[in-house]
Design a protein around this motif. Structure first.
Motif, mmCIF file in Angstrom:
data_model
loop_
_atom_site.group_PDB
_atom_site.id
_atom_site.type_symbol
_atom_site.label_atom_id
_atom_site.label_comp_id
_atom_site.label_asym_id
_atom_site.label_seq_id
_atom_site.Cartn_x
_atom_site.Cartn_y
_atom_site.Cartn_z
ATOM 1 N N GLN A 107 -8.604 -5.034 1.752
ATOM 2 C CA GLN A 107 -8.351 -3.762 1.080
ATOM 3 C C GLN A 107 -9.514 -3.390 0.166
ATOM 4 O OE1 GLN A 107 -5.213 -4.632 -2.315
ATOM 5 N NE2 GLN A 107 -4.701 -5.818 -0.484
ATOM 6 N N LEU A 108 -9.664 -2.097 -0.025
ATOM 7 C CA LEU A 108 -10.634 -1.532 -0.954
ATOM 8 C C LEU A 108 -9.853 -0.997 -2.149
ATOM 9 C CD1 LEU A 108 -13.742 -1.090 -0.917
ATOM 10 C CD2 LEU A 108 -13.272 1.265 -0.228
ATOM 11 N N THR A 109 -10.223 -1.432 -3.348
ATOM 12 C CA THR A 109 -9.507 -1.037 -4.558
ATOM 13 C C THR A 109 -10.487 -0.368 -5.514
ATOM 14 O OG1 THR A 109 -9.888 -3.133 -5.741
ATOM 15 C CG2 THR A 109 -7.972 -3.016 -4.272
ATOM 16 N N TRP A 110 -9.989 0.603 -6.292
ATOM 17 C CA TRP A 110 -10.894 1.290 -7.215
ATOM 18 C C TRP A 110 -10.132 1.856 -8.411
ATOM 19 C CZ3 TRP A 110 -9.419 3.117 -2.463
ATOM 20 C CH2 TRP A 110 -8.804 4.377 -2.402
ATOM 21 N N SER A 111 -10.851 1.960 -9.529
ATOM 22 C CA SER A 111 -10.365 2.672 -10.709
ATOM 23 C C SER A 111 -11.107 3.994 -10.798
ATOM 24 C CB SER A 111 -10.583 1.845 -11.980
ATOM 25 O OG SER A 111 -11.968 1.622 -12.196
ATOM 26 N N TYR A 112 -10.612 4.897 -11.640
ATOM 27 C CA TYR A 112 -11.204 6.226 -11.779
ATOM 28 C C TYR A 112 -11.976 6.270 -13.096
ATOM 29 C CZ TYR A 112 -8.145 7.488 -7.931
ATOM 30 O OH TYR A 112 -7.519 7.548 -6.707
ATOM 31 N N ALA A 113 -13.291 6.560 -13.003
ATOM 32 C CA ALA A 113 -14.154 6.481 -14.183
ATOM 33 C C ALA A 113 -13.716 7.438 -15.282
ATOM 34 C CB ALA A 113 -15.603 6.759 -13.778
ATOM 35 N N ASP A 114 -13.202 8.608 -14.914
ATOM 36 C CA ASP A 114 -12.811 9.583 -15.918
ATOM 37 C C ASP A 114 -11.428 9.304 -16.508
ATOM 38 O OD1 ASP A 114 -11.608 10.117 -13.508
ATOM 39 O OD2 ASP A 114 -11.606 12.294 -13.786
ATOM 40 N N ASN A 115 -10.651 8.424 -15.847
ATOM 41 C CA ASN A 115 -9.317 8.088 -16.352
ATOM 42 C C ASN A 115 -8.888 6.744 -15.761
ATOM 43 O OD1 ASN A 115 -6.724 7.925 -17.306
ATOM 44 N ND2 ASN A 115 -6.152 10.006 -16.705
ATOM 45 N N PRO A 116 -9.239 5.624 -16.409
ATOM 46 C CA PRO A 116 -8.933 4.305 -15.842
ATOM 47 C C PRO A 116 -7.459 3.951 -15.834
ATOM 48 C CG PRO A 116 -9.874 4.077 -18.036
ATOM 49 C CD PRO A 116 -10.002 5.531 -17.666
ATOM 50 N N ARG A 117 -6.601 4.832 -16.372
ATOM 51 C CA ARG A 117 -5.165 4.596 -16.216
ATOM 52 C C ARG A 117 -4.758 4.654 -14.751
ATOM 53 N NH1 ARG A 117 -2.091 5.592 -20.952
ATOM 54 N NH2 ARG A 117 -3.341 6.295 -22.723
ATOM 55 N N HIS A 118 -5.496 5.438 -13.937
ATOM 56 C CA HIS A 118 -5.212 5.592 -12.509
ATOM 57 C C HIS A 118 -6.022 4.574 -11.716
ATOM 58 C CE1 HIS A 118 -2.902 9.357 -12.726
ATOM 59 N NE2 HIS A 118 -3.697 9.671 -13.739
ATOM 60 N N ARG A 119 -5.336 3.881 -10.774
ATOM 61 C CA ARG A 119 -5.996 2.919 -9.901
ATOM 62 C C ARG A 119 -5.372 3.023 -8.518
ATOM 63 N NH1 ARG A 119 -8.773 -1.192 -12.910
ATOM 64 N NH2 ARG A 119 -8.907 -0.427 -15.055
ATOM 65 N N SER A 120 -6.211 2.818 -7.483
ATOM 66 C CA SER A 120 -5.736 2.994 -6.107
ATOM 67 C C SER A 120 -6.228 1.861 -5.229
ATOM 68 C CB SER A 120 -6.230 4.330 -5.528
ATOM 69 O OG SER A 120 -5.744 5.427 -6.263
ATOM 70 N N ARG A 121 -5.554 1.731 -4.087
ATOM 71 C CA ARG A 121 -6.033 0.795 -3.069
ATOM 72 C C ARG A 121 -5.754 1.388 -1.684
ATOM 73 N NH1 ARG A 121 -2.173 -4.632 -2.773
ATOM 74 N NH2 ARG A 121 -0.190 -3.644 -2.171
ATOM 75 N N PHE A 122 -6.655 1.079 -0.752
ATOM 76 C CA PHE A 122 -6.502 1.456 0.647
ATOM 77 C C PHE A 122 -6.891 0.245 1.472
ATOM 78 C CE2 PHE A 122 -8.368 2.847 4.673
ATOM 79 C CZ PHE A 122 -7.292 3.547 5.217
ATOM 80 N N GLY A 123 -6.050 -0.105 2.438
ATOM 81 C CA GLY A 123 -6.383 -1.297 3.198
ATOM 82 C C GLY A 123 -5.584 -1.448 4.464
ATOM 83 N N TYR A 124 -5.709 -2.625 5.032
ATOM 84 C CA TYR A 124 -5.066 -2.998 6.284
ATOM 85 C C TYR A 124 -4.484 -4.390 6.126
ATOM 86 C CZ TYR A 124 -4.978 -5.629 10.659
ATOM 87 O OH TYR A 124 -4.609 -6.459 11.669
ATOM 88 N N TYR A 125 -3.291 -4.604 6.708
ATOM 89 C CA TYR A 125 -2.819 -5.979 6.833
ATOM 90 C C TYR A 125 -1.991 -6.145 8.097
ATOM 91 C CZ TYR A 125 2.007 -5.113 5.081
ATOM 92 O OH TYR A 125 3.306 -4.694 4.915
ATOM 93 N N HIS A 126 -2.049 -7.349 8.625
ATOM 94 C CA HIS A 126 -1.237 -7.752 9.774
ATOM 95 C C HIS A 126 -0.140 -8.670 9.280
ATOM 96 C CE1 HIS A 126 -0.106 -9.428 13.705
ATOM 97 N NE2 HIS A 126 -0.117 -10.605 13.094
ATOM 98 N N LEU A 127 1.077 -8.485 9.785
ATOM 99 C CA LEU A 127 2.186 -9.379 9.461
ATOM 100 C C LEU A 127 2.940 -9.706 10.733
ATOM 101 C CD1 LEU A 127 4.481 -9.383 6.416
ATOM 102 C CD2 LEU A 127 5.518 -9.538 8.671
ATOM 103 N N SER A 128 3.184 -11.002 10.952
ATOM 104 C CA SER A 128 3.979 -11.442 12.094
ATOM 105 C C SER A 128 4.972 -12.496 11.631
ATOM 106 C CB SER A 128 3.085 -12.011 13.202
ATOM 107 O OG SER A 128 2.355 -13.133 12.730
ATOM 108 N N SER A 129 6.132 -12.558 12.307
ATOM 109 C CA SER A 129 7.230 -13.426 11.890
ATOM 110 C C SER A 129 7.554 -14.427 12.991
ATOM 111 C CB SER A 129 8.473 -12.589 11.580
ATOM 112 O OG SER A 129 8.199 -11.648 10.571
ATOM 113 N N HIS A 130 7.915 -15.648 12.556
ATOM 114 C CA HIS A 130 8.158 -16.728 13.498
ATOM 115 C C HIS A 130 9.324 -17.580 13.006
ATOM 116 C CE1 HIS A 130 4.166 -15.861 15.276
ATOM 117 N NE2 HIS A 130 3.843 -15.596 14.021
ATOM 118 N N LEU A 131 10.151 -18.048 13.945
ATOM 119 C CA LEU A 131 11.238 -18.956 13.626
ATOM 120 C C LEU A 131 10.727 -20.397 13.610
ATOM 121 C CD1 LEU A 131 14.067 -17.413 15.825
ATOM 122 C CD2 LEU A 131 13.866 -17.300 13.331
#
Length: 288
Positions: free
Chosen positions: A126-150
């Motif tokens: 994932q790519l994460t970032w804060s906002y220079a003009d207002n660091p109260r706001h933070r975001s992330r954009f990314g990818y993940y794979h999830l698989s389940s097994h017994l």
């Protein structure tokens, strides 16, 4: 602030207060250091959701599931920074950062000889970032794979059980807003471009009150409430509350917690995604 005394007066110094007892507005922790490139930065720009059951972390939850056995849910994993253009802070780091993550979410059936009932695997970036003009706001954009097994032991003891090949590959976008250094609200949307059993859409949102700066040995209380909604269960999902005590060391945002755990909703093990679970128990979590 120091007031200069007049003739015959004593000097008065305005008192200061410990961060352990008074929450500071986020503007007070902004740094003046310039942005720089960092390889393998220690801090995080975007903190994992405390009640996010599928976040990559280190944790163990001893739980009793209503109408089921006592279980030990373990999470073996973490999230680590690879590259950052930004700066360190006494709060979370500022700037833009590339993270990688991976984890195994295992469920052990305690009365059944501590057999492995199931395990979910997650890996992503994932790519994460804060906002220079207002660091109260933070975001992330990314990818993940999830698989389940017994688990093998579960299948041997339940030879007729219908095994599900639950898997999905998701793109996620999340956003957090910090009212203070401790209080944040967040929301996240995920869309799977590949999925088996699972459906494409999921949503998360919640509120947290927890330390993100160094606490010292005594720690501080925390409270987290979150909801995870998934399309494959008709946008039902899970409602989670966790509360207890938390510690933050030299790396801001990395948090050791222990306390009570409550979950109500569909199973947190996706091989049983359509089963209802009410969990009550105790957990220890190390968050990234």
């Amino acid at each position: 602030m120091i007031n200069q005394p007049g003739p015959g007066q004593s000097q008065w110094i305005e008192p200061t207060y410990s961060d352990s007892y008074y929450e500071r507005p986020l503007a007070m922790v902004e740094e003046d250091a310039p942005y720089e490139w960092s390889i393998l930065p220690a801090g995080m720009v975007y903190k994992s959701y405390l009640t996010g059951q599928k976040e990559s972390r280190l944790s163990a939850q001893l739980i009793k599931i209503t109408d089921d056995n006592s279980m030990l849910d373990g999470n073996l994993g973490g999230r680590f920074g690879v590259l950052r253009y930004g700066r360190d802070s006494s709060f979370l780091s500022d700037g833009i950062q590339w993270d990688v993550e991976g984890s195994a979410h295992v469920r052990l059936d305690i009365p059944e000889d501590v057999d492995v009932r199931s395990v979910d695997f997650r890996a992503g970036t994932q790519l994460t970032w804060s906002y220079a003009d207002n660091p109260r706001h933070r975001s992330r954009f990314g990818y993940y794979h999830l698989s389940s097994h017994l688990g093998d032991e579960f299948l041997l003891k339940n030879p007729g059980y219908d095994r599900l090949n639950y898997a999905h590959d998701l793109l996620i976008f999340g956003h957090s807003y910090y009212f203070t250094t401790k209080l944040r609200v967040y929301g996240e949307v995920g869309w799977a471009f590949y999925h088996l059993v699972a459906d494409p859409w999921e949503f998360q949102f919640g509120v947290e009150w927890a330390p993100n700066e160094r606490t010292g040995p005594w720690g501080e209380p925390f409270l987290a409430v979150g909801t995870h909604l998934r399309q494959e269960v008709n946008f039902g999902g899970s409602f989670v509350v966790q509360t207890g005590w938390a510690w933050v060391g030299d790396i801001p945002g990395r948090t050791l917690r222990m306390g009570l755990h409550y979950h109500n909703g569909d199973s947190t093990q996706n091989s049983f995604y359509n089963n209802f679970e009410q969990q009550i128990g105790f957990g220890i979590w190390y968050d990234f």
